[in-house]
Write a protein that holds these residues in place. Sequence first.
Motif, PDB file in Angstrom:
ATOM      1  N   LEU A  42      41.153  35.613  31.532  1.00 36.66           N
ATOM      2  CA  LEU A  42      40.655  36.832  32.165  1.00 36.66           C
ATOM      3  C   LEU A  42      41.330  37.037  33.517  1.00 36.66           C
ATOM      4  O   LEU A  42      41.735  38.155  33.865  1.00 36.66           O
ATOM      5  CB  LEU A  42      39.132  36.755  32.330  1.00 36.66           C
ATOM      6  N   ALA A  43      41.472  35.964  34.287  1.00 37.11           N
ATOM      7  CA  ALA A  43      42.110  36.086  35.598  1.00 37.11           C
ATOM      8  C   ALA A  43      43.543  36.584  35.475  1.00 37.11           C
ATOM      9  O   ALA A  43      43.977  37.476  36.220  1.00 37.11           O
ATOM     10  CB  ALA A  43      42.075  34.745  36.322  1.00 37.11           C
ATOM     11  N   ALA A  44      44.287  36.030  34.548  1.00 35.94           N
ATOM     12  CA  ALA A  44      45.684  36.437  34.379  1.00 35.94           C
ATOM     13  C   ALA A  44      45.782  37.876  33.898  1.00 35.94           C
ATOM     14  O   ALA A  44      46.680  38.626  34.314  1.00 35.94           O
ATOM     15  CB  ALA A  44      46.387  35.505  33.398  1.00 35.94           C
ATOM     16  N   GLN A  90      30.699  39.766  34.257  1.00 41.17           N
ATOM     17  CA  GLN A  90      31.725  38.726  34.276  1.00 41.17           C
ATOM     18  C   GLN A  90      33.002  39.231  34.940  1.00 41.17           C
ATOM     19  O   GLN A  90      33.649  38.511  35.710  1.00 41.17           O
ATOM     20  CB  GLN A  90      32.033  38.271  32.850  1.00 41.17           C
ATOM     21  N   LEU A  91      33.385  40.467  34.629  1.00 42.15           N
ATOM     22  CA  LEU A  91      34.583  41.044  35.222  1.00 42.15           C
ATOM     23  C   LEU A  91      34.453  41.108  36.735  1.00 42.15           C
ATOM     24  O   LEU A  91      35.370  40.726  37.484  1.00 42.15           O
ATOM     25  CB  LEU A  91      34.817  42.441  34.646  1.00 42.15           C
ATOM     26  N   LYS A  92      33.292  41.557  37.211  1.00 43.05           N
ATOM     27  CA  LYS A  92      33.079  41.642  38.657  1.00 43.05           C
ATOM     28  C   LYS A  92      33.103  40.253  39.299  1.00 43.05           C
ATOM     29  O   LYS A  92      33.633  40.082  40.407  1.00 43.05           O
ATOM     30  CB  LYS A  92      31.748  42.342  38.944  1.00 43.05           C
ATOM     31  N   ALA A  93      32.546  39.270  38.609  1.00 41.82           N
ATOM     32  CA  ALA A  93      32.562  37.907  39.151  1.00 41.82           C
ATOM     33  C   ALA A  93      33.982  37.381  39.251  1.00 41.82           C
ATOM     34  O   ALA A  93      34.352  36.710  40.236  1.00 41.82           O
ATOM     35  CB  ALA A  93      31.705  36.992  38.281  1.00 41.82           C
ATOM     36  N   GLY A 709      38.744  23.677  41.422  1.00 42.01           N
ATOM     37  CA  GLY A 709      39.318  24.695  42.287  1.00 42.01           C
ATOM     38  C   GLY A 709      38.950  26.128  41.977  1.00 42.01           C
ATOM     39  O   GLY A 709      39.432  27.051  42.635  1.00 42.01           O
ATOM     40  N   GLY A 710      38.114  26.358  40.989  1.00 39.30           N
ATOM     41  CA  GLY A 710      37.726  27.722  40.634  1.00 39.30           C
ATOM     42  C   GLY A 710      37.110  27.749  39.262  1.00 39.30           C
ATOM     43  O   GLY A 710      37.101  26.737  38.547  1.00 39.30           O
ATOM     44  N   TYR A 711      36.599  28.886  38.896  1.00 40.07           N
ATOM     45  CA  TYR A 711      36.011  29.038  37.559  1.00 40.07           C
ATOM     46  C   TYR A 711      36.902  29.911  36.684  1.00 40.07           C
ATOM     47  O   TYR A 711      37.317  29.496  35.605  1.00 40.07           O
ATOM     48  CB  TYR A 711      34.613  29.663  37.654  1.00 40.07           C
ATOM     49  N   TYR A 712      37.216  31.104  37.168  1.00 41.04           N
ATOM     50  CA  TYR A 712      38.050  32.008  36.374  1.00 41.04           C
ATOM     51  C   TYR A 712      39.530  31.692  36.551  1.00 41.04           C
ATOM     52  O   TYR A 712      40.330  31.924  35.639  1.00 41.04           O
ATOM     53  CB  TYR A 712      37.764  33.460  36.759  1.00 41.04           C
TER      54      TYR A 712
END
Length: 738
Positions: A42-44, A90-93, A709-712
């Motif tokens: 999702l991040a990418a 989820q997108l906003k997070a 170091g992160g979730y997404y």
Amino acid sequence: MAKILYTYTDEAPMLATHSFLPIISAYASTAGVDVETRDISLAARILAQFSDRLPADQQVPDSLAELGDLARTPEANIIKLPNISASIPQLKAAIKELQGRGYDLPNYPDEVATEEDKDVRARYDKVKGSAVNPVLREGNSDRRAPASVKAYARKNPHSMGAWSSDSSTNVATMDGGDFRANEQSVILEADDDLTIQHVAADGTVTALRDSIPVLAGEVVDGTVMHVAQLREFLAAQVARAKADDVLFSVHLKATMMKVSDPIIFGHVVKVFFADVFAEYGDQLAAAGLSANDGLGAILAGLDALENGAEIKAAFEKGIAEGPRLAMVDSDKGITNLHVPSDVIVDASMPAMIRTSGHMWGPDGNEADTLAVLPDSSYAGVYQAVIDDCRANGAYDPTTMGTVPNVGLMAQKAEEYGSHDKTFEVESAGKVQVVNRAGDVLIEHDVEAGDIWRACQTKDIPIRDWVKLAVTRARASQTPAVFWLDESRAHDRNLISLVEKYLPEHDTDGLDIRILSPIEATKLSVERIRKGEDTISVTGNVLRDYNTDLFPILELGTSAKMLSVVPLINGGGLFETGAGGSAPKHVQQLVKENYLRWDSLGEFLALAVSFEHFAQSNDNARAQILADTLDRATGTFLLENKSPARKVGSIDNRGSHFYLALFWAEELARQTDDAELAAAFAELAGALRSNEEQINSELIGVQGDPADIGGYYKVDQAKADDVMRPSATLNGLIDGLSV
């Protein structure tokens, strides 16, 4: 150069990749097979949409677009792991996390007021919901439980809750005014270009979609859910759950149906808390707090309101006075209505059926449940299974048969391709589908707030679907049932095409039938209880539902299914199971450095990917890797080396070690390639002799928090360190050479 592309995704499957991919790459290199990753997390996907506003060192390629192009070529060999199908929360997070990491991303615009808002919303819309699957699925689905997995499940049955004949659990669904009841469907006689338009009561025409190219033979559907009838239905179910003293739950697909189902979910929230929205609805809307995002998002935003405590008390009163709500996490007070993507129908319904027809209540105990599935298109399938369990008791995993699936999903077939053709109607009038000549093909009367959608199903995927069904029925000598209902408009057209295309294939001696989904369910569960197998041949949504429903009942999880997508142009897409439990696994890893994710799906997909590579590239060593991996997976199951449940036992990383060990031992024993056997005999010996040390290193890190170091978007180096904690294992794998 031919290669295997291994997708880098999200959450637990992504973390598992950090552990398993080095093993894959090392073993594949011995056959000259190059394994590369493509980041479709999702991040990418978010970052790829905004490369124009990011500095060069923060830009990422649009790997999903690249894979989508590749999927239409004969060279495609893609292993696709589960990814986040993002709901708006989820997108906003994910956006917030990336912004906090220094990425200059705009906020997701809840309201579109400017051209910039329109542009930003359009970019984010490309990544929310099930953005990945329709792009990659340029073929139909062949999904089944491998013989080794089924044998293991029979010898090591998962728990099944007992059913009582007086269970009050039921499905509630609309009997009119929904998508199914209002569906219209046409088959295009020639190539054309369609327009979707809204005709207001005063005759004003507004184009909703200007141009939809269609091909001869394509099936085009349009339908509408009338919101007035939806809300009337929902109010009745809230009252019914209260009167029957059962849990109230709603089951939607707010990820795949990313436009329609969040709106429906919002109506559930507003009807359940009707008094709250009657008094405070305008204020909540003005503050940007939308019921479509769920109760959790609203409650989180109340602190910013002057009378937030007052509104929160009103919600608490609504919960106290309404029916008991099914819970996602009773300890934390997270209800079924908190987040639209927390309760996903295809995973939540079979889990409920497996657990005596129960969900968790606010008191932390299981209870009978009213499962609300507003649209009646597929709700009857679950009611049929519930009725069977109520009459005959729970299924027995040690004896039950299996229900593999052949699913029509290529080229965005059916409802899952409706996102860009779904609209919340702004004013009363008509919505029409009009062809290039101006003829109205589909027309519905609508009121403001109604949800209208259209979808397409192309002829080539339908032909391929029928062919695949016959192929699977003959290969397994198993009855195959097309789940199609002649009383539904779309299905009537599909039935006519199935009957047209079946004679093109050799069906002599095969048991191939067409039954409505309810009757097909009844037949399938009757045969299941006899230990008999039945192929379900379904459209795209039922493919999704059935490939969770039956595996969860048979195997305890859908992650253990072999999912092969023979791409129409000759390539292969190999999917690795469901990711529904992935978030909880990540939470556990961060808390106590223990990852319960089961990579069996990855093992199964990798074997058929090697096999496809071998056949496509005349690579004998790749076939050896495929055959030995298949045998190693059987040993892995028999030796019960899947991740355990408690800290202090092997987790995902330990399961990868044992798969590597068993695979090396199988490669050492194979007799087709002496050089390969010798190299792996050395590795197998080293892995076996260091088994105790490796386990000590893998298990020794458990118990303390882990920093990724992160979730997404995790820190790659930190994730590598966490997921590869055994220096001994790493040295042996990294040192492999032939």
